[in-house]
Structures are given as C-alpha cells and as structure tokens.
Design a protein around this motif. Structure first.
Motif: not given
Length: 508
Positions: A103-104, A109-119, A121-124, A128-133
């Motif tokens: 779990t730890n 890690g932080a996302i370098a380019i949020d808007e990029c469709i691959v990897f 901020s909207f990607g799987y 982060s391993c929260g309830d949404d994931w």
C-alpha cells in the motif's frame, strides 16, 4: 552485447542542468536538513549537487542501475540532485517491500504533464489507489480483462487473428518487406478496438493503424517525458517544460481520434454487440447518482492507455521473442514441432490451444525475462517506513530494477542465455510465503496491487501472434542473425535498437 554510448539531446539537457543551474542546487543541497542519525540504506559514492547522476549517463538506465547494484549491493539509497531513490535489484528485497509495504508503494509519483491523454491526470495508470481507482479496476476486470470477460470476448480475438493471418499472407505473396513489431501492434490495437468499441472501431478505415501511429509518436517522445517525470518539481519552479508542446500535439490528435470513435459508438449504440466494457463505462459516465464519477476524459484516457500500453508492450515482446526464435533454429524447430503436433497444419492456431502448448508459453516467458517490457518499475513511498532495518522517508522514489532481478545469477542459472526450457520445470512447491518470494524473481508485468491488470490478455495476444508467425511462415532476413542490440536512453518500453524487418515466406 555491445555497449551503446549515446550523447543525444537527453544527455545534453542533463549536462545543461549540471552547469546552468548550479546555484539553485547548491542552495537546496546545503540548506537541506541533516538525517539526524537516521540509518539509511547503503549507498554508492556520490558527488556534490548531482549526487549519483554521473553513474547513469553512459548507458541505458536499467543497465546503469544494474552496474551500480552489482558493485555496491542489491538494496541501495541513491540521490539524483534533490531526488532520493531506493534502488532494489533482488527478488528477496522486492518480496519484503511488496509483502509488507504494498500500500505504501502503490503511488507512481507526481504527474509531469496533467493534460496528456496517456499517463496524465485522467488516466488509470497514474491514479492514486483510492476508492475511485478501486472502482475503475473492478469495472475493468469484470467487463474487460478478467477471466470471464476474456472468455466472452474470445470470438472477437479469433476473428482478428484470422484477419491478421490473411493480411500477412497477402503481403507475403507480394514479397513485401514487413516490420514484425508494426504488424503485431496493428493486430493488438484492432483487437482491443473491437473488444471495447465494436463496429465503431473500423478496421477498414485503418483505425488500428491510426492509433498505432500516435502510440509510436508518443513512445518516441517518452525519453523527455521520463526526464520531466523525474525532475518535475525543480523544472516546474524554473518554468521549464521538456517537449510539452510536441507531446501535447500528439496527445490532442490522439484524443480527437478517440472522441470521433466514441461519438460514432454513441450514435450506433443499439447496433453493438460484445462491447459490455464500453457500455459499462458510458453507464457510469451518465449516472448522476453514482458514487464515483467517470468523465468523458476518463474514458478517453483509459482507452488511450489501453492502446498505448497493450499495443506497445505486446508488439515489443513479439519483436524480442521473434528475434530470439529466428536466431535460434533449434528453438524454432522444437516450437514448430509442438504446434504442428497439437494444432496440425490445416487449422490456424487459436487461444484454446494455448494450454496444450507449454513450449510456446515458455518461449514467451523467457523472452519477457531477458527483455522485460518495463525494465524498471518506479513507485514512491507515501509514508515513512523501515525495510531491512533501514529507514525510508516519505516521498522517496522506489525503483525496482526488474531487468536486474530477472538476470540475477543468484536466482537464474545462465541468466544471460535464452533458455525457454527453464520455464518447463515443475513449479516450486512450498508455503504460500515461499511461492510469493519465488514469484518476485519474475516481474515482467510489475507486482503488487499496481501490477498490470492486462497480464492474462497480454500473454494471450503475444502467444497467439507468435503462434501464427511460427506456424504459417518462414522469414528472409538481411545477414545471418538478427541484431539484438537494445535501444539506448530513457524510454517507457525496452525495445530493439533496429526494427525487425523481414520478407515473409508462406510455409509449405
């Protein structure tokens, strides 16, 4: 294998950082808090400011890490500028981490380019391993990649495999020179497109080829994406963005293609069959009362990651495996004998035959051991912890060098030789804990809760693709052997330095 020394743009950039911004890093270096007697893991000798960066400049990153571990140990604490890193290169250390601290280390890690469709901020992949994931993973496994879902979509894969064989046969009759990896990538993307989007994903309009082209372009840009990922925080403070415009140009075109396909799907939703995955995604997207909201961007990002990740990894594994097969005539002969005996020469191999083809499965596993898709597995510690008696601080990057783990002479006999028969031996029996540690010796698809959810589909696609190539064709190549040199530099997927090109000859 020849060592490749490359002074490309990546290295120029790194040297630029070293000499252009020394003041900033001196400031960070001398004002950082001491460790106050905290017992850190052992380390290699470092330099002021840049830490251990000088040890990573003259070869592929996984090979540099392997050399460091061979000299200084399999569990090390390194530093690149301000970034602390724990480097793991043994199965026993990997087992302790994933057994006690999964779990730890589930954060990538932080996302370098949020808007990029691959990897982005909207990607799987980077979520982060929260309830949404967890909700999204459950949906993916139940509707697309789990055993029952794969059984329900098997006829789609059979149809695309037959189409693949016919297409190769047509090109072979014309004596065209083909790139095996490119043909495999298009097959995988066509298959994934049909599995998830049905008839709205048009093979006739070359949707699979278009997706492949964007995937290749993003893979080519992955060097700078990786560097930006590592140095995201200081670069952001300095206002520097590496190739962001170039990456986003490809990303936007990729997203536009997926949006058009998605609109086409929605307009013809009643005509689709066998597309429960997309139906479930759209149902969650439209449900205003759902606990976990899925947006349209989430759907397109998930599709993009599916195409990019599965397409690139499957094509790369197929390239490596076929290169090893072509370079080893005895292995090719044994593989053909098995396929001919089980399948025959009048029928095309299908995935239902795979359980009866252990040597084919062993060839694929051995190729993944020697040439893992992800040579290094990066994570980040989200809490302080103790491993092997050493203190690891929150925010420390974790790098599991899967390449080194799967070539460790303490775990594998003749680790640098291609020997598929090693996977034919009976599995090691023992306690559950012993089996888990043994599993850490073989990490082609990652480990823990962030291991690849498409493992079973990946094996199926690669094994059937190689099965068709071996069962139905011979190959004419330039020279006596395939060049097995690896591509150099940072990249998402380990790949051959040169395309695997050959003329296909229909087997008699």
């Amino acid at each position: 294998m020849t060592t490749m020394v490359s002074f490309d743009f990546l290295h120029c950039f790194i040297f630029g950082l070293i000499f252009l911004f020394p003041t900033l890093f001196l400031f960070v270096y001398f004002l950082k808090k001491p460790n106050n007697g905290i017992d850190l893991p052992p380390s290699a000798p470092s330099l002021p400011i840049i830490g251990h960066l000088h040890l990573l400049l003259f070869d592929s990153i996984h090979k540099c890490f392997q050399k460091i571990s061979s000299k200084y140990g399999p569990f090390l604490h390194l530093r690149i500028f301000h970034v602390p890193i724990v480097l793991v290169s043994s199965a026993s250390a990997a087992h302790e981490i994933f057994n006690a601290h999964d779990t730890n280390v589930s954060f990538r890690g932080a996302i370098a380019i949020d808007e990029c469709i691959v990897f982005g901020s909207f990607g799987y992949f980077r979520a982060s391993c929260g309830d949404d994931w967890k909700f999204m993973r459950k949906l993916i496994m139940s509707k697309a990649l789990g055993p029952q879902a794969l059984e329900r979509s098997r006829s789609i894969r059979e149809l695309e495999l037959e189409r693949f064989h016919k297409n190769l046969l047509d090109k072979a009759m014309k004596k065209e020179t083909l790139k095996i990896g490119e043909e495999a990538r298009i097959l995988v993307n066509n298959t994934l497109g049909k599995m998830s989007l049905g008839s709205s994903f048009s093979v006739e309009d070359n949707d699979g080829k278009k997706v492949s082209e964007y995937s290749i372009q993003l893979a080519d840009l992955s060097r700078m994406f990786c560097v930006e990922q590592i140095f995201h925080k200081p670069l952001e403070k300095l206002g520097i963005s590496l190739l962001k415009n170039e990456i986003m140009q490809v990303s936007n075109k990729f997203e536009e293609l997926l949006e058009n396909i998605l609109v086409n799907y929605e307009e013809q939703v009643d005509k689709h069959q066998g597309t429960e995955f997309m139906d479930a995604l759209l149902a969650a997207y439209r449900d205003e009362k759902t606990k976990y909201k899925i947006t349209r961007n989430h759907i397109k990002a998930l599709l993009a990651e599916l195409f990019f990740g599965a397409g690139e990894s499957s094509s790369s594994t197929t390239r490596w495996a076929m290169a090893e097969i072509i370079n080893n005539p005895k292995i090719l002969e044994r593989l053909r004998e098995e396929i001919d005996f089980v399948v025959g020469k009048s029928r095309l191999i299908q995935e239902t035959y795979l359980p009866k083809l252990p040597y084919l499965q062993a060839v694929v596993k051995e190729s993944l051991r020697l040439h893992p898709v992800g040579a290094v597995l990066p994570r980040e510690f989200t809490q302080d912890c103790t491993i092997g008696g050493f203190h690891i601080s929150e925010g420390t990057s974790l790098v599991i060098n899967a390449y080194a783990v799967m070539r460790d002479p303490n775990s594998w006999k003749d680790p640098n030789e291609f020997k598929p028969e090693r996977f034919l031996a009976a599995s090691i029996l023992g306690q559950e804990e012993d089996r888990k540690e043994q599993a850490m010796k073989f990490l082609p698809f990652g480990a823990g809760r962030r291991g690849c959810p498409g493992l079973n589909l990946g094996y199926t696609l690669v094994e059937t693709t190689i099965g068709v190539l071996v069962q139905c064709f011979d190959w004419e190549i330039k020279g006596d052997k395939i060049n097995m040199d690896e591509g150099s530099g940072l990249r998402f997927f380990l790949d051959l330095a040169h395309p695997l090109e050959c003329i296909f000859i229909p087997r008699k």
